[in-house]
Write an enzyme that holds these catalytic residues in place. Structure first.
Site, PDB file in Angstrom:
ATOM      1  N   GLY A  11      29.957  27.187  49.317  1.00  0.00           N
ATOM      2  CA  GLY A  11      30.789  27.953  48.389  1.00  0.00           C
ATOM      3  C   GLY A  11      32.191  27.378  48.313  1.00  0.00           C
ATOM      4  N   ALA A  12      32.281  26.051  48.357  1.00  0.00           N
ATOM      5  CA  ALA A  12      33.591  25.386  48.497  1.00  0.00           C
ATOM      6  C   ALA A  12      34.175  24.904  47.169  1.00  0.00           C
ATOM      7  CB  ALA A  12      33.476  24.218  49.482  1.00  0.00           C
ATOM      8  N   ARG A  14      35.632  26.809  45.068  1.00  0.00           N
ATOM      9  CA  ARG A  14      36.860  27.562  44.793  1.00  0.00           C
ATOM     10  C   ARG A  14      37.134  28.547  45.917  1.00  0.00           C
ATOM     11  NH1 ARG A  14      34.993  32.331  41.712  1.00  0.00           N
ATOM     12  NH2 ARG A  14      32.773  32.114  41.338  1.00  0.00           N
ATOM     13  N   VAL A  62      22.280  28.033  48.378  1.00  0.00           N
ATOM     14  CA  VAL A  62      22.073  28.160  49.825  1.00  0.00           C
ATOM     15  C   VAL A  62      20.855  29.029  50.180  1.00  0.00           C
ATOM     16  CG1 VAL A  62      24.469  27.727  50.514  1.00  0.00           C
ATOM     17  CG2 VAL A  62      23.740  30.079  50.011  1.00  0.00           C
ATOM     18  N   SER A 140      33.297  40.120  56.749  1.00  0.00           N
ATOM     19  CA  SER A 140      34.280  40.822  55.916  1.00  0.00           C
ATOM     20  C   SER A 140      34.617  42.151  56.581  1.00  0.00           C
ATOM     21  CB  SER A 140      33.672  41.099  54.538  1.00  0.00           C
ATOM     22  OG  SER A 140      34.450  42.043  53.826  1.00  0.00           O
ATOM     23  N   TYR A 152      26.508  44.459  50.125  1.00  0.00           N
ATOM     24  CA  TYR A 152      27.477  43.495  50.695  1.00  0.00           C
ATOM     25  C   TYR A 152      27.841  43.879  52.124  1.00  0.00           C
ATOM     26  CZ  TYR A 152      31.826  40.671  50.687  1.00  0.00           C
ATOM     27  OH  TYR A 152      32.841  39.768  50.968  1.00  0.00           O
ATOM     28  N   LYS A 156      27.319  41.623  55.379  1.00  0.00           N
ATOM     29  CA  LYS A 156      28.444  41.158  56.194  1.00  0.00           C
ATOM     30  C   LYS A 156      28.362  41.673  57.634  1.00  0.00           C
ATOM     31  CE  LYS A 156      30.610  38.503  53.319  1.00  0.00           C
ATOM     32  NZ  LYS A 156      30.405  37.041  53.469  1.00  0.00           N
TER      33      LYS A 156
HETATM   34  P1  NAP Z   1      34.629  33.244  45.305  1.00  0.00           P
HETATM   35  O1  NAP Z   1      35.996  32.858  44.840  1.00  0.00           O
HETATM   36  O2  NAP Z   1      33.774  34.091  44.423  1.00  0.00           O
HETATM   37  O3  NAP Z   1      33.834  31.920  45.737  1.00  0.00           O
HETATM   38  C1  NAP Z   1      32.528  31.989  46.217  1.00  0.00           C
HETATM   39  C2  NAP Z   1      31.853  30.650  45.986  1.00  0.00           C
HETATM   40  O4  NAP Z   1      30.494  30.735  46.500  1.00  0.00           O
HETATM   41  C3  NAP Z   1      31.741  30.308  44.493  1.00  0.00           C
HETATM   42  O5  NAP Z   1      32.143  28.979  44.261  1.00  0.00           O
HETATM   43  C4  NAP Z   1      30.262  30.523  44.204  1.00  0.00           C
HETATM   44  O6  NAP Z   1      29.732  29.688  43.196  1.00  0.00           O
HETATM   45  C5  NAP Z   1      29.639  30.134  45.544  1.00  0.00           C
HETATM   46  N1  NAP Z   1      28.270  30.618  45.617  1.00  0.00           N
HETATM   47  C6  NAP Z   1      27.783  31.827  45.228  1.00  0.00           C
HETATM   48  N2  NAP Z   1      26.468  31.888  45.415  1.00  0.00           N
HETATM   49  C7  NAP Z   1      26.082  30.694  45.936  1.00  0.00           C
HETATM   50  C8  NAP Z   1      24.836  30.155  46.330  1.00  0.00           C
HETATM   51  N3  NAP Z   1      23.693  30.840  46.236  1.00  0.00           N
HETATM   52  N4  NAP Z   1      24.799  28.885  46.814  1.00  0.00           N
HETATM   53  C9  NAP Z   1      25.942  28.156  46.917  1.00  0.00           C
HETATM   54  N5  NAP Z   1      27.160  28.623  46.561  1.00  0.00           N
HETATM   55  C10 NAP Z   1      27.226  29.878  46.066  1.00  0.00           C
HETATM   56  O7  NAP Z   1      34.710  34.050  46.690  1.00  0.00           O
HETATM   57  P2  NAP Z   1      35.825  34.058  47.866  1.00  0.00           P
HETATM   58  O8  NAP Z   1      36.687  35.231  47.627  1.00  0.00           O
HETATM   59  O9  NAP Z   1      36.403  32.722  48.045  1.00  0.00           O
HETATM   60  O10 NAP Z   1      34.881  34.429  49.097  1.00  0.00           O
HETATM   61  C11 NAP Z   1      34.368  33.458  49.998  1.00  0.00           C
HETATM   62  C12 NAP Z   1      33.655  34.166  51.143  1.00  0.00           C
HETATM   63  O11 NAP Z   1      34.562  35.047  51.801  1.00  0.00           O
HETATM   64  C13 NAP Z   1      32.472  35.023  50.701  1.00  0.00           C
HETATM   65  O12 NAP Z   1      31.450  34.976  51.679  1.00  0.00           O
HETATM   66  C14 NAP Z   1      33.081  36.406  50.640  1.00  0.00           C
HETATM   67  O13 NAP Z   1      32.093  37.400  50.768  1.00  0.00           O
HETATM   68  C15 NAP Z   1      34.023  36.345  51.823  1.00  0.00           C
HETATM   69  N6  NAP Z   1      35.121  37.320  51.763  1.00  0.00           N
HETATM   70  C16 NAP Z   1      36.025  37.316  50.737  1.00  0.00           C
HETATM   71  C17 NAP Z   1      37.052  38.262  50.721  1.00  0.00           C
HETATM   72  C18 NAP Z   1      38.101  38.325  49.623  1.00  0.00           C
HETATM   73  O14 NAP Z   1      38.926  39.267  49.644  1.00  0.00           O
HETATM   74  N7  NAP Z   1      38.143  37.396  48.687  1.00  0.00           N
HETATM   75  C19 NAP Z   1      37.147  39.204  51.754  1.00  0.00           C
HETATM   76  C20 NAP Z   1      36.201  39.169  52.781  1.00  0.00           C
HETATM   77  C21 NAP Z   1      35.199  38.227  52.773  1.00  0.00           C
HETATM   78  P3  NAP Z   1      29.649  30.226  41.674  1.00  0.00           P
HETATM   79  O15 NAP Z   1      31.051  30.257  41.202  1.00  0.00           O
HETATM   80  O16 NAP Z   1      28.831  29.190  40.964  1.00  0.00           O
HETATM   81  O17 NAP Z   1      29.007  31.573  41.744  1.00  0.00           O
END
Ligand code: NAP
Length: 251
Positions: A11-12, A14, A62, A140, A152, A156
């Site tokens: 998920g790298a 963005r 994944v 999370s 979710y 998590k």
């Molecule tokens: P994000 O900006 O939505 O980025 C997530 C990335 O994962 C996207 O590039 C997405 O690709 C990719 N992805 C989704 N499904 C996938 C799959 N099946 N195989 C490979 N890649 C996949 O999310 P983020 O906010 O950076 O979050 C990153 C992680 O931190 C996640 O696990 C999230 O649950 C966790 N987290 C985030 C927060 C927060 O406040 N942001 C808080 C707690 C935990 P697409 O764009 O193509 O879908």
């Protein structure tokens, strides 16, 4: 022999994953930048290469075993055996339980839990051979319960049990496993939540910050700094832990 310095971050393309990939490259790792669509990884790869680092774009879902095997194999062939794995790929499909569809339940559990399982099963082969490994899983604060997120939050919380069990099983091979549990981090994911709730993102962030002890929302780099430590050789006596990166304590 010193362990190979190769990391894979899922998920790298963005958000938090991109920040972790860039940070690990700064730390001297060659980084496999994995996301659903290979082409979407190009900005992260270009940023790493532009800063003098080494990176490879990898396209894979994944939750698909064949695609995971192919992507990890490609990283190993082109960068070297991966010793660091960051299971970061994630999605949201929020709804109250009475409106939650089976598809939205399955999709969220599959990306987070099945995805982390498949990636880890593949990468641990290289880690055990090297006698060294670092696994960092993204949990999370929602693991503790959050309205509208039964899928979710279950995923998590599952990441935490998965992490602790990996730590127990793989410790004797020089492999540690830890989870990072972020609170509110400013990314497309939290922007999408604001949009879904029909709230302006700036107001949404201000409201969140007011309830956080350090009085600000988190940035992807806040998470990347912790991932950097957990990926390092010097973190070797820290394993099976869940580190909340949330600007304050959690229950
Ligand atoms: P994000 O900006 O939505 O980025 C997530 C990335 O994962 C996207 O590039 C997405 O690709 C990719 N992805 C989704 N499904 C996938 C799959 N099946 N195989 C490979 N890649 C996949 O999310 P983020 O906010 O950076 O979050 C990153 C992680 O931190 C996640 O696990 C999230 O649950 C966790 N987290 C985030 C927060 C927060 O406040 N942001 C808080 C707690 C935990 P697409 O764009 O193509 O879908």
């Amino acid at each position: 022999m010193a362990p190979s310095r190769v990391a894979i971050v899922t998920g790298a393309a963005r958000g938090i994953g991109a920040a972790i990939a860039k940070r690990l490259a700064q730390d001297g790792f060659a980084v496999g930048v994995l996301d659903l669509v290979e082409d979407n990884c190009k900005d992260t790869v270009a940023a790493i290469q532009g800063a003098g680092g080494k990176a490879l774009a990898l396209g894979a879902d994944v939750s698909n075993a064949e695609q995971v095997t192919a992507a990890v194999g490609k990283a190993a062939d082109e960068l070297g055996p991966p010793t660091v794995l960051v299971n970061n790929a994630g999605i949201l499909r929020d709804n109250l339980i009475f409106k939650m569809t089976e598809d939205d339940w399955d999709l969220v559990l599959n990306v987070h839990l099945r995805g982390a399982f498949l990636m880890t099963r593949e990468v641990q082969k290289y880690q055990t051979e090297q006698g060294f490994g670092r696994i960092v899983n993204l949990s999370s604060t929602s693991a503790l319960g959050n309205r509208g997120q039964v899928n979710y939050s279950a995923a998590k919380a599952g990441m935490q049990g998965f992490t602790k069990t990996l730590a127990i099983e793989l410790g004797k091979f020089g492999i540690t496993a830890n989870a990072i549990a972020p609170g509110f981090i400013e990314t497309d994911m939290t922007a999408a939540t604001a949009a879904r709730m029909n709230v302006d993102f700036e107001q949404f962030k201000e409201g969140a910050a007011a309830a956080i002890p350090v009085r600000r929302v988190g940035q992807p780099e806040d998470v990347a700094a912790v991932a950097s430590f957990l990926a390092s050789e010097e973190s070797g006596f820290v394993s099976g832990q869940v580190i909340y990166v949330a600007g304050g304590p959690q229950d």
